[in-house]
Structure formats: C-alpha cells, structure tokens
Design an enzyme around this catalytic site. Structure first.
Site, PDB file in Angstrom:
ATOM      1  N   SER A   1      10.036   6.630  15.877  1.00 48.08           N
ATOM      2  CA  SER A   1       8.694   6.479  16.441  1.00 48.08           C
ATOM      3  C   SER A   1       8.830   6.131  17.911  1.00 48.08           C
ATOM      4  CB  SER A   1       7.931   5.377  15.691  1.00 48.08           C
ATOM      5  OG  SER A   1       7.772   5.762  14.339  1.00 48.08           O
ATOM      6  N   LEU A   2       8.725   7.127  18.751  1.00 48.83           N
ATOM      7  CA  LEU A   2       9.051   6.936  20.174  1.00 48.83           C
ATOM      8  C   LEU A   2       7.807   6.527  20.984  1.00 48.83           C
ATOM      9  CD1 LEU A   2      11.852   7.299  21.500  1.00 48.83           C
ATOM     10  CD2 LEU A   2      10.999   9.422  22.486  1.00 48.83           C
ATOM     11  N   HIS A   3       6.812   7.365  20.999  1.00 54.31           N
ATOM     12  CA  HIS A   3       5.501   7.108  21.634  1.00 54.31           C
ATOM     13  C   HIS A   3       5.503   7.010  23.151  1.00 54.31           C
ATOM     14  CE1 HIS A   3       4.513   6.318  17.531  1.00 54.31           C
ATOM     15  NE2 HIS A   3       5.121   5.156  17.504  1.00 54.31           N
TER      16      HIS A   3
ATOM     17  N   CYS B   1       3.438  -3.420  17.274  1.00 54.63           N
ATOM     18  CA  CYS B   1       3.089  -2.282  18.131  1.00 54.63           C
ATOM     19  C   CYS B   1       1.571  -2.338  18.347  1.00 54.63           C
ATOM     20  CB  CYS B   1       3.495  -0.967  17.476  1.00 54.63           C
ATOM     21  SG  CYS B   1       5.266  -0.906  17.149  1.00 54.63           S
TER      22      CYS B   1
ATOM     23  N   ASN C   1      -4.935   7.129  15.138  1.00 59.92           N
ATOM     24  CA  ASN C   1      -5.958   6.816  14.145  1.00 59.92           C
ATOM     25  C   ASN C   1      -6.621   5.507  14.526  1.00 59.92           C
ATOM     26  OD1 ASN C   1      -5.810   8.925  12.098  1.00 59.92           O
ATOM     27  ND2 ASN C   1      -3.692   8.233  11.882  1.00 59.92           N
TER      28      ASN C   1
ATOM     29  N   CYS D   1      -1.649   7.276   8.959  1.00 63.59           N
ATOM     30  CA  CYS D   1      -0.560   6.574   9.635  1.00 63.59           C
ATOM     31  C   CYS D   1      -1.075   5.417  10.476  1.00 63.59           C
ATOM     32  CB  CYS D   1       0.173   7.532  10.566  1.00 63.59           C
ATOM     33  SG  CYS D   1       1.568   8.301   9.783  1.00 63.59           S
TER      34      CYS D   1
ATOM     35  N   CYS E   1       3.938  -6.389   9.128  1.00 60.19           N
ATOM     36  CA  CYS E   1       5.062  -6.030   9.997  1.00 60.19           C
ATOM     37  C   CYS E   1       5.076  -7.009  11.161  1.00 60.19           C
ATOM     38  CB  CYS E   1       4.914  -4.599  10.515  1.00 60.19           C
ATOM     39  SG  CYS E   1       6.304  -4.082  11.556  1.00 60.19           S
TER      40      CYS E   1
ATOM     41  N   GLY F   1       5.165  -1.718   7.374  1.00 61.98           N
ATOM     42  CA  GLY F   1       6.448  -2.366   7.592  1.00 61.98           C
ATOM     43  C   GLY F   1       7.484  -1.510   8.291  1.00 61.98           C
ATOM     44  N   GLU F   2       8.496  -2.182   8.776  1.00 60.26           N
ATOM     45  CA  GLU F   2       9.603  -1.507   9.446  1.00 60.26           C
ATOM     46  C   GLU F   2      10.805  -1.514   8.496  1.00 60.26           C
ATOM     47  OE1 GLU F   2      10.498   0.341  12.033  1.00 60.26           O
ATOM     48  OE2 GLU F   2      12.556   0.098  11.337  1.00 60.26           O
TER      49      GLU F   2
ATOM     50  N   CYS G   1      -1.057  -0.205  16.133  1.00 56.76           N
ATOM     51  CA  CYS G   1      -0.846  -0.073  14.686  1.00 56.76           C
ATOM     52  C   CYS G   1      -1.536  -1.210  13.946  1.00 56.76           C
ATOM     53  CB  CYS G   1       0.653  -0.079  14.400  1.00 56.76           C
ATOM     54  SG  CYS G   1       1.069  -0.245  12.652  1.00 56.76           S
TER      55      CYS G   1
ATOM     56  N   SER H   1      11.398   6.211   8.547  1.00 60.86           N
ATOM     57  CA  SER H   1      10.798   6.201   9.880  1.00 60.86           C
ATOM     58  C   SER H   1      11.044   4.832  10.500  1.00 60.86           C
ATOM     59  CB  SER H   1       9.291   6.451   9.749  1.00 60.86           C
ATOM     60  OG  SER H   1       8.661   6.359  11.007  1.00 60.86           O
TER      61      SER H   1
ATOM     62  N   GLU I   1       0.825  -1.206   0.000  1.00 56.78           N
ATOM     63  CA  GLU I   1       0.000   0.000   0.000  1.00 56.78           C
ATOM     64  C   GLU I   1       0.860   1.258   0.000  1.00 56.78           C
ATOM     65  OE1 GLU I   1      -3.461   0.125   2.614  1.00 56.78           O
ATOM     66  OE2 GLU I   1      -3.248  -2.041   2.921  1.00 56.78           O
TER      67      GLU I   1
ATOM     68  N   CYS J   1       3.845   8.220   0.808  1.00 55.57           N
ATOM     69  CA  CYS J   1       4.119   7.364   1.953  1.00 55.57           C
ATOM     70  C   CYS J   1       4.203   5.929   1.419  1.00 55.57           C
ATOM     71  CB  CYS J   1       2.957   7.549   2.934  1.00 55.57           C
ATOM     72  SG  CYS J   1       3.053   6.512   4.375  1.00 55.57           S
TER      73      CYS J   1
HETATM   74  N1  SAH Z   1       7.617   0.874  11.131  1.00 56.16           N
HETATM   75  C1  SAH Z   1       7.952   2.240  11.012  1.00 56.16           C
HETATM   76  C2  SAH Z   1       7.294   2.961   9.846  1.00 56.16           C
HETATM   77  C3  SAH Z   1       5.839   2.663   9.575  1.00 56.16           C
HETATM   78  S1  SAH Z   1       4.697   3.208  10.809  1.00 56.16           S
HETATM   79  C4  SAH Z   1       7.676   2.970  12.311  1.00 56.16           C
HETATM   80  O1  SAH Z   1       7.034   2.402  13.177  1.00 56.16           O
HETATM   81  O2  SAH Z   1       8.169   4.088  12.432  1.00 56.16           O
HETATM   82  C5  SAH Z   1       4.593   4.932  10.450  1.00 56.16           C
HETATM   83  C6  SAH Z   1       4.157   5.787  11.623  1.00 56.16           C
HETATM   84  O3  SAH Z   1       2.781   5.576  11.958  1.00 56.16           O
HETATM   85  C7  SAH Z   1       4.934   5.500  12.882  1.00 56.16           C
HETATM   86  O4  SAH Z   1       5.358   6.692  13.487  1.00 56.16           O
HETATM   87  C8  SAH Z   1       3.900   4.781  13.720  1.00 56.16           C
HETATM   88  O5  SAH Z   1       4.187   4.824  15.064  1.00 56.16           O
HETATM   89  C9  SAH Z   1       2.635   5.514  13.358  1.00 56.16           C
HETATM   90  N2  SAH Z   1       1.406   4.809  13.715  1.00 56.16           N
HETATM   91  C10 SAH Z   1       1.222   3.481  13.786  1.00 56.16           C
HETATM   92  N3  SAH Z   1      -0.057   3.190  14.127  1.00 56.16           N
HETATM   93  C11 SAH Z   1      -0.691   4.376  14.268  1.00 56.16           C
HETATM   94  C12 SAH Z   1      -2.040   4.733  14.578  1.00 56.16           C
HETATM   95  N4  SAH Z   1      -2.972   3.814  14.784  1.00 56.16           N
HETATM   96  N5  SAH Z   1      -2.347   6.041  14.634  1.00 56.16           N
HETATM   97  C13 SAH Z   1      -1.409   6.985  14.379  1.00 56.16           C
HETATM   98  N6  SAH Z   1      -0.129   6.710  14.054  1.00 56.16           N
HETATM   99  C14 SAH Z   1       0.233   5.413  14.005  1.00 56.16           C
HETATM  100 FE1  SF4 Z   2       5.520  -2.148  12.519  1.00 59.36          FE
HETATM  101 FE2  SF4 Z   2       5.833   0.529  12.600  1.00 59.36          FE
HETATM  102 FE3  SF4 Z   2       3.400  -0.592  12.879  1.00 59.36          FE
HETATM  103 FE4  SF4 Z   2       5.201  -0.846  14.831  1.00 59.36          FE
HETATM  104  S1  SF4 Z   2       4.259   1.067  14.092  1.00 59.36           S
HETATM  105  S2  SF4 Z   2       3.897  -2.477  14.028  1.00 59.36           S
HETATM  106  S3  SF4 Z   2       7.066  -1.029  13.639  1.00 59.36           S
HETATM  107  S4  SF4 Z   2       4.684  -0.668  11.057  1.00 59.36           S
END
Ligand code: SAH
Ligand code: SF4
Length: 346
Positions: free
Chosen positions: A213-215, A109, A289, A332, A105, A160-161, A112, A190, A85, A98
């Site tokens: 992506s710290l969170h 997380c 989201n 995202c 992945c 994906g990562e 996600c 990212s 995608e 994007c």
């Molecule tokens: N795997 C990588 C890149 C893909 S995710 C990473 O984790 O950075 C891209 C971004 O979307 C990351 O910053 C991730 O934390 C964020 N993300 C994942 N799930 C989300 C959600 N449900 N709402 C908002 N952002 C989200």
């Molecule tokens: Fe994978 Fe990034 Fe989603 Fe975490 S946020 S599950 S690393 S795609």
C-alpha cells in the site's frame, strides 16, 4: 473452540475419544467446513452437541448485503468483545474473501477508517482462519447466485496490518495452505510497508502474493499519509519489496488510494511509474472510500483515468479497481467497528 487449536492438537478437544475422531473433525473444520456442528454427519450426536455454540471463536453479530447480494459483510464478535470484520465478494468465476488480521490498527493512516479508530488487539491465528472457514461454509451451504461454491481468493485487506501481527498471520497462512488446501497463489497479503515483516515473509516457504500500500511516491508526502513511513522509508520499503520479488518470483502489486489534489498529480504519477517499473509491479488505483474522519475526497473519474493514462504511457500495468460494498461500509479502508467500550465507533 476448535478453530483456536492448532490442527495438530485437535485430539485434545476429544479427550477419551478414538483418535480418528480428531481426523474427522479436522476434515470438517478445514476441508469441508460447515456452519453448524449438526451438519458433521459422521460424528456421534453427543460430540456434535458438545460442539454446539463452540464451533466458531466468535458470534455473527451482523450480516449485510450489497451489490445485489454479491457482496456480503460479516461483523463477528469475539467473546472478549473484539470486533472482526470480513467481506465476501462474489463474481462469475471468483469468490474473494477480504479478511481482518487485527481488531483495529495502530498505524493510523490518515484516510483509513480502521486506522482512525485505533488499535484493539491482534487476532489469533484461529480467529483469522475461522473467517475463511466461515465464508467457505457459507458458500458451500448457502451460496451466492452465479458465484463459485468455494473461495477462490483470500486477501488480507480487512482490518489491521497483517505484518504487525506476524507470528499469528504466519500460523494462519500455514493452516490455510497446509490444511485447507489453498494454494499460496490464491492468497494476497497487503501491507503498509512493515519492512522486517516483508523480509520474514520472503523467507517463508509459501509464495503468497504481496501487495504494497504505497499511496505516495516520495517520503515527504508518504510520511504525511502513512505515518509508519517515518520508521521505514520508501527506499527501505522498495529494497524489501525487490527482495521479495527476487525470492518468490510473484508479481508485486502496488495499491494506490486516490485522493483529490493529494496524490493524483503528474509529479506523483512520474515518481510512482519509476518505482513500479523498477519493481515490475502492477498498480491498482482505488478511489478513496469515504470514512467518518477523512477530509480528503476521491478525485473525479476523469482525473483517475488520466492518472492511469500517465502510468500506462510510461509502460506501467494499471487497473482501476471497482469498489464493492461502499454503501454498507464494506469497501477498502471502511472497516472499523469497535466493542463500544473503546474507540469512538459504534
Ligand atoms: N494494513 C494493510 C491491509 C489493510 S488496508 C494495508 O494497509 O495494506 C487494505 C487496503 O485498503 C490498503 O491498500 C489501504 O491502503 C486501503 N485503504 C485504506 N483506507 C482506504 C480508504 N478510505 N479508501 C480506499 N482504500 C483505502
Ligand atoms: Fe492500518 Fe492498513 Fe488502515 Fe493503514 S491502511 S491504518 S496500515 S489498516
């Protein structure tokens, strides 16, 4: 499927043809991409026909629009069924794509959608680059009203990562920079914090932007939201990010997906501010989201603004990111489509 070949090896696609044919095709693939081989006007009809149906390493299964046509999501399907995608976001002076680096992945997380539905496979370098070429061809040949006719930014924020698929992502970066002519400064990788990957990327010749992506700003909370934190702790991640900054001199960004009552507290703001200041990083706040399996909710706008205010009060640069494409699950963390045989998605 020419995108799957290294650009240097395109001659093999054209066995028995003069050498300059490969150069011409390379131009069409990387410099001035087109959606269909029939538009490759300087190639003989026979060759264009041979390429018909084989130009892209995937089919376009679904195309969706949102935000008055300025956001477009493509679901591409590889011959083996893997879903890829990409999301194109158009602005008056910017067109940001994007892209996905893996189908699914493995890192799980909690918040996600991609992570919730598991891992399918790594994407090939050519499958990563073809997403970029496809969007470029789309902008050149069809376009979006009031949006540049070419990509200005590429972000590895789809499925994906990227740093868990290092060699192929590296090769994709090489082709984008050395063959398509993108500057490293127009590309953002990212990562959730794959420390060895960050260290390898720091040693590459290209100063691409790095988003972390710290969170969460302490190990206890982060390990709950981002399981890979148990393997690479915050301290190790911060050290690798500092090394990247030192070597590349590119401003880092920290991504922070805001979850109500989870990571929107004054305590987290305080800890995050300390990390961001040490790394001189820009913080992007993203309201969570919705995804099918996430219990958490996005905080209210007032809470997000207050959190941003706490960071700013400590001298941190902060942006509250706008969420494009939510209603077509293109925002995202919402990408997740699977082949149907594996995973739960449809
Ligand atoms: N795997 C990588 C890149 C893909 S995710 C990473 O984790 O950075 C891209 C971004 O979307 C990351 O910053 C991730 O934390 C964020 N993300 C994942 N799930 C989300 C959600 N449900 N709402 C908002 N952002 C989200
Ligand atoms: Fe994978 Fe990034 Fe989603 Fe975490 S946020 S599950 S690393 S795609």
């Amino acid at each position: 499927m020419p995108y799957l070949e290294a650009p240097e090896r395109l001659g093999e696609v054209f066995e028995g043809e003069p050498g300059y044919r490969a150069d011409q095709l390379r131009e069409w693939l990387y410099k001035t991409p087109v959606l269909r081989p029939e538009s490759m006007t300087n190639l003989p009809g026979g060759i264009r026909q041979r390429l018909e149906g084989h130009l892209w390493p995937f089919e376009v299964e679904l195309e969706q629009f949102a935000d008055k046509g300025r956001t477009r999501k493509w679901l591409f399907r590889a011959p083996d069924g893997a879903a890829i995608e990409s999301v194109l976001m158009g602005y008056p002076r910017r067109a940001t794509l994007c892209i996905s680096s893996q189908a699914g992945c493995a890192l799980g997380c909690t918040f996600c959608a991609t992570g919730q539905f598991g891992f399918e496979r790594n994407l090939e370098a050519g499958e990563i680059v073809a997403q970029v070429a496809f969007a470029q061809a789309f902008l050149r040949q069809i376009g979006m009203p009031g949006v540049p006719d070419h990509l200005t930014n590429i972000v590895f924020m789809g499925m994906g990562e990227p740093l868990a698929n290092y060699p192929r992502v590296r090769e994709a970066l090489r082709r984008m920079i050395e063959f398509m002519g993108f500057s490293a400064r127009s590309i953002t990788v990212s990562t959730v914090g794959i420390v060895p990957g960050i260290r390898m990327l720091a040693d590459e010749p290209w100063p691409v932007y790095l988003a972390i992506s710290l969170h969460a700003a302490d190990d206890e909370l982060r390990s709950r939201l981002v399981p890979i934190n148990k393997r690479y702790s915050l301290a190790e991640l911060e050290a690798a990010a500092a090394d990247y900054l030192e070597k590349k001199r590119r401003r880092l960004s920290i991504e922070w997906t805001m979850m109500d009552g989870v990571n929107d507290t004054a305590d987290q703001a305080e800890k995050l501010a300390r990390i961001a200041l040490r790394l001189r990083a820009h913080v992007n706040l993203i309201a969570l989201n919705p995804t099918p399996l996430t219990q958490e909710k996005a905080p209210k706008g007032t809470v997000i603004r207050a959190f941003a205010g706490m960071l700013e009060g400590r001298g941190v640069n902060v942006t509250i990111r706008d969420t494009r494409g939510r209603d077509i699950d293109a925002a995202c963390g919402q990408l997740r489509v699977f082949s149907g045989k594996r995973g739960l998605g449809g």
